[in-house]
Design a protein around this motif. Structure first.
Motif, mmCIF file in Angstrom:
data_model
loop_
_atom_site.group_PDB
_atom_site.id
_atom_site.type_symbol
_atom_site.label_atom_id
_atom_site.label_comp_id
_atom_site.label_asym_id
_atom_site.label_seq_id
_atom_site.Cartn_x
_atom_site.Cartn_y
_atom_site.Cartn_z
ATOM 1 N N THR A 142 93.775 109.093 -45.550
ATOM 2 C CA THR A 142 94.333 108.322 -46.658
ATOM 3 C C THR A 142 95.269 107.251 -46.112
ATOM 4 O OG1 THR A 142 94.155 110.246 -48.087
ATOM 5 C CG2 THR A 142 95.666 108.507 -48.802
ATOM 6 N N CYS A 143 95.124 106.037 -46.638
ATOM 7 C CA CYS A 143 95.949 104.912 -46.188
ATOM 8 C C CYS A 143 97.406 105.148 -46.572
ATOM 9 C CB CYS A 143 95.435 103.612 -46.810
ATOM 10 S SG CYS A 143 96.479 102.189 -46.462
ATOM 11 N N PRO A 144 98.345 105.074 -45.614
ATOM 12 C CA PRO A 144 99.761 105.296 -45.932
ATOM 13 C C PRO A 144 100.351 104.127 -46.726
ATOM 14 C CG PRO A 144 99.522 104.597 -43.646
ATOM 15 C CD PRO A 144 98.123 104.758 -44.192
ATOM 16 N N ILE A 145 99.640 103.001 -46.787
ATOM 17 C CA ILE A 145 100.175 101.824 -47.468
ATOM 18 C C ILE A 145 99.693 101.754 -48.913
ATOM 19 C CG2 ILE A 145 100.311 99.281 -47.443
ATOM 20 C CD1 ILE A 145 99.909 99.613 -44.303
ATOM 21 N N CYS A 146 98.388 101.901 -49.128
ATOM 22 C CA CYS A 146 97.863 101.729 -50.494
ATOM 23 C C CYS A 146 97.300 103.020 -51.096
ATOM 24 C CB CYS A 146 96.790 100.645 -50.524
ATOM 25 S SG CYS A 146 95.221 101.145 -49.795
ATOM 26 N N GLY A 147 97.197 104.078 -50.301
ATOM 27 C CA GLY A 147 96.722 105.339 -50.845
ATOM 28 C C GLY A 147 95.211 105.474 -50.920
ATOM 29 N N GLN A 155 91.946 100.446 -39.390
ATOM 30 C CA GLN A 155 92.150 99.468 -40.460
ATOM 31 C C GLN A 155 91.800 100.094 -41.803
ATOM 32 O OE1 GLN A 155 90.486 95.560 -39.851
ATOM 33 N NE2 GLN A 155 89.467 95.607 -41.807
ATOM 34 N N CYS A 156 92.526 99.658 -42.841
ATOM 35 C CA CYS A 156 92.180 100.086 -44.192
ATOM 36 C C CYS A 156 91.326 98.996 -44.832
ATOM 37 C CB CYS A 156 93.448 100.294 -45.023
ATOM 38 S SG CYS A 156 93.085 100.614 -46.764
ATOM 39 N N ASP A 157 90.098 99.345 -45.213
ATOM 40 C CA ASP A 157 89.202 98.358 -45.808
ATOM 41 C C ASP A 157 89.604 98.012 -47.233
ATOM 42 O OD1 ASP A 157 87.645 97.918 -43.621
ATOM 43 O OD2 ASP A 157 86.180 99.474 -44.127
HETATM 44 ZN ZN LIG Z 1 95.267 100.612 -47.549
#
Ligand SMILES: [Zn+2]
Length: 600
Positions: A142-147, A155-157
């Protein structure tokens, strides 16, 4: 005349190219290079396949091959794809040559000596069951920035932020689902903050860039962090420092080595040309390459590597950042003149995806259609400065209504009329030219300035639009003048004049279209009775590695022959034969056939 480097993005050697890949940078860089050569510049167009990194390693493991075997396979496939499109590389090579390894290591060492590459201990992921390093992009969580639930370790796509795998919430291995273990590992980092000022000064002096590219690049400078340039991996270029050189578990990160390919390919080209120092005419800031220009072509997902990372490497190696330093043995190197980035092409409203079969590979396309038909579509409707959609209906329309009914028809009817009535290029009536004749000739001549200037400024869509306006004017001229009505013997001199003017404009328009449509331009040249090379083509050559590695195929060519960017007066009396059509009209049924393939 000046030295112009056309540096074209390096395709990753994990599969064949689809038309989205070649529409962003492949064809546009070739149009630019062909034009610049015709205009008298000394062009060096280089690229190659990008063959290191984790995805190649993982795919090779899955197919039971060595990474080198996998890279060999797709290097050859990609070379053939690009050859089929007539892309005029001076050298299209690969990143697994010994020459490339040596140049990458030289840049690494130079930057290290100058203090722009620094060691740092970080936390790296390993697989608890195998003990092997788990590459970033094979960790999901899970992305720590946007969830977002399916962010990758690198990288979070969803939000586009670059990540470290250790920051992911609930990380899992994508290979076998286990939770990775994080252990201390030492790596080298590129000290980008120490190069921020020189990058900003360089960007502030750029002119003529596409506004979105410049804006995006400036924004990247606002938050520069040191960036890891080595990896826990066996497949790649070894780290050229004592105590590191012999290690098989640490390699230079693939993106670091790939951007250096522009330089190593230029050096390889020079070594193969018999003048090993010749590359300096495009690269050396002092002396030979002082006035050279360097244009980099890529898709927008690669801007950061060309407007931040690569200029940072060049500046750091040249000793130009805030830590100063001395240039390495290659001397001070030129930063890019312009980063020419295109947007994305979609396919029938969807993103290209090989796994979901929303794709058309270059080789499949070229089996069914001509290279120039695709090149034309890319030039008039490609993703130059907006995302654009490829649809088969639009491809059919552009091909049949514009290429065949516009340009093909002009060539065909003017040459066949002249061949039938005169058997040669007719002379101009001694009574001279009418106003309409003069006006059309002037429109064609003016095209050399307009179209050339637009190509030089990377406005290819507008450029081909201007060239096709000349074609439309000539078609209108023929309809207005109606030479087919001048049947009487007394009218023949006027008929000859009209056809002479029309053929002259066909010749001029053909030159204007040559950078876009090189295959058909050669044919039109020959239909007009011309001989020799009009639009030079690349060749595939099997070459030895210069430093003892395995042999490999390259794309190269002799582009010194060919048309110049100028109107050449037609030779009266040159024999003409009845022409064969230069373009194929496509049956509307291809649209449904292709859409069925897409959904199969
Ligand atoms: Zn993200």
């Amino acid at each position: 005349m000046s030295h112009v480097l056309a540096a074209v993005a390096w395709p990753y050697a994990n599969g064949p190219r689809h038309i989205g890949h070649v529409s962003g940078f492949g064809v546009p860089s070739d149009v630019f290079s062909r034009y610049m050569r015709m205009a008298g510049h000394d062009v060096l167009m280089v690229s190659g396949t990008d063959e290191h990194g984790t995805p190649i390693q993982v795919q090779a493991d899955a197919e039971g091959l060595t990474p080198r075997e996998l890279a060999d396979r797709y290097n050859r496939v990609i070379v053939e794809d690009l050859h089929g499109l007539g892309l005029s590389y001076d050298l299209f090579t690969r990143t697994t040559t010994r020459n490339h390894y040596a140049v990458v290591q030289e840049l690494f060492e130079g930057m290290y000596r100058n203090g722009y590459i620094v060691p740092k201990t970080t936390m790296g992921a390993i697989s608890p069951s195998t003990g092997r390093t788990l590459p970033d992009r094979y960790i999901e969580g899970t992305c720590p920035i946007c969830g977002y639930g399916s962010a990758r370790g690198d990288q979070c796509d969803n939000c586009g932020n670059q990540l470290d795998p250790i920051d992911l919430i609930d990380p899992k291995s994508k290979i076998n689902g286990e939770t990775p273990k994080f252990v201390e590992t030492e790596h080298f980092f590129l000290d980008l903050p120490a190069l921020a000022d020189v990058l900003r000064q360089w960007l502030d002096t750029r002119e003529g860039w596409r506004p979105n590219v410049l804006r995006f690049s400036r924004n990247l400078l606002d938050d520069l962090q040191p960036r890891a340039i080595t990896r826990d991996l066996e497949w790649g270029v070894p780290i050229p420092l004592d105590d590191w050189r012999e290690r098989t578990d640490k390699r230079i990160y693939v993106w670091f080595d790939a951007v250096i390919g522009y330089l190593s390919a230029s050096i390889e080209w020079a070594r193969r040309s018999g003048d090993p120092e010749a590359w300096r005419r495009w690269w050396s800031t002092d002396g030979a390459g002082k006035d050279a220009q360097a244009y980099y072509f890529m898709g927008k997902d690669n801007i950061v590597f060309h407007s931040v990372i690569w200029p940072a490497l060049l500046a750091g190696y040249s000793g130009e950042g805030s830590r100063d330093g001395e240039p390495g043995q290659l001397g001070r190197l030129n930063l890019p003149t312009e980063v020419v980035s295109s947007e994305f092409l979609t396919m029938e409203g969807r993103k290209f995806s090989s796994s979901r079969r929303v794709v058309i590979y270059v080789r499949d396309f070229l089996e069914r259609y001509d290279a120039d038909a695709l090149r034309y579509f890319i030039a008039v409707a490609g993703p130059e400065s907006n995302d654009t959609d490829f649809t088969w209906a639009e491809f059919l329309r552009r091909n049949n209504d514009e290429l065949v009914a516009g340009w093909g028809n002009l060539v065909n009817r003017s040459i066949s009329m002249a061949a039938k009535n005169f058997g040669q290029i007719p002379a101009v009536d001694p009574n001279g030219l009418t106003e309409a004749d003069e006006a059309l000739l002037a429109v064609a001549r003016a095209g050399f300035t307009t179209v050339g200037d637009l190509i030089a400024r990377h406005r290819q869509k507008q450029a081909i639009g201007e060239a096709m306006k000349v074609v439309a004017e000539a078609n209108k001229y023929l309809s207005d003048q109606a030479p087919w009505k001048l049947k009487d013997e007394a009218d023949k001199p006027r008929m000859g004049t009209i056809l002479h003017v029309a053929l002259q404009v066909v010749s001029d328009a053909n030159t204007l279209l040559t950078p876009f449509l090189p295959h058909s331009a050669q044919k039109v040249h020959e239909l007009l009775g011309g001989t020799g090379v009009h639009a030079p083509m690349p060749v595939i050559e099997q070459v030895e590695d210069l430093d003892g590695g395995p042999a490999y195929p390259v794309l190269t060519g002799d582009y010194t022959q060919g048309a110049r960017w100028e109107s050449v007066p037609l030779a009266v009396g040159r024999p003409l034969a009845a022409p064969k059509p230069i373009f194929r009209k496509l049956d509307p049924s291809i649209v449904d056939e292709e859409l069925a393939r897409l959904d199969s």
